[in-house]
Design a protein around this motif. Sequence first.
Motif, short mmCIF file in Angstrom:
data_model
loop_
_atom_site.label_atom_id
_atom_site.label_comp_id
_atom_site.label_asym_id
_atom_site.label_seq_id
_atom_site.Cartn_x
_atom_site.Cartn_y
_atom_site.Cartn_z
N MET A 1 1.03 -0.84 0.20
CA MET A 1 0.02 -0.24 0.20
C MET A 1 1.23 1.30 -0.17
SD MET A 1 -2.73 0.97 3.16
CE MET A 1 -4.26 1.62 2.53
N ALA A 2 0.38 2.12 -1.73
CA ALA A 2 1.34 3.29 -0.83
C ALA A 2 1.23 4.71 -0.13
CB ALA A 2 1.47 3.91 -2.74
N LYS A 3 2.21 4.75 0.58
CA LYS A 3 1.71 6.56 1.68
C LYS A 3 1.52 7.06 0.50
CE LYS A 3 3.89 8.47 5.59
NZ LYS A 3 4.45 8.14 6.52
N GLU A 4 0.13 7.84 1.17
CA GLU A 4 -0.35 9.17 -0.01
C GLU A 4 0.89 10.43 0.98
OE1 GLU A 4 -4.51 11.71 -0.43
OE2 GLU A 4 -4.45 9.56 0.12
N LYS A 5 0.85 11.25 -0.19
CA LYS A 5 1.91 12.89 0.18
C LYS A 5 1.63 13.28 1.07
CE LYS A 5 4.46 12.10 -4.49
NZ LYS A 5 4.78 12.84 -5.51
N ARG A 6 2.03 14.41 2.07
CA ARG A 6 1.40 14.97 2.49
C ARG A 6 1.41 16.20 2.37
NH1 ARG A 6 0.77 16.08 8.04
NH2 ARG A 6 0.39 18.12 8.05
N PHE A 7 2.45 16.69 0.98
CA PHE A 7 2.40 17.56 0.05
C PHE A 7 2.52 17.68 -1.46
CE2 PHE A 7 4.20 19.54 4.55
CZ PHE A 7 3.70 20.08 4.51
N VAL A 8 1.52 18.27 -1.69
CA VAL A 8 1.50 18.40 -3.32
C VAL A 8 2.02 19.69 -4.27
CG1 VAL A 8 0.34 15.92 -3.44
CG2 VAL A 8 -0.48 18.32 -3.91
N SER A 9 2.81 19.94 -5.26
CA SER A 9 2.68 20.46 -6.16
C SER A 9 1.83 21.17 -6.91
CB SER A 9 3.84 20.81 -6.41
OG SER A 9 4.02 21.89 -7.06
N ILE A 10 1.05 22.38 -6.91
CA ILE A 10 0.16 22.74 -7.46
C ILE A 10 1.28 23.55 -8.88
CG2 ILE A 10 -1.80 21.98 -6.42
CD1 ILE A 10 -2.09 24.94 -5.52
#
Length: 63
Positions: free
Chosen positions: A1-10
């Motif tokens: 199961m992949a861990k979701e990113k806390r910060f994403v670049s928009i």
Amino acid sequence: MAKEKRFVSILSEGIFSGAQILVDTMTGVNYLFVQSGNAGGMTVLVDREGKPIISPLPIREED
């Protein structure tokens, strides 16, 4: 199961010197990250009243 990113670049501008807008995927708060060479800094983006800019969740990462 992949861990979701806390910060994403928009938004991303520049390569070696540039700016990114990052969004916290848990709170929706927007941050500005600016770098130039080996230096950089990050701050919360605010509106005209000085309140943090908050994106609606869930956040979609820049393509």
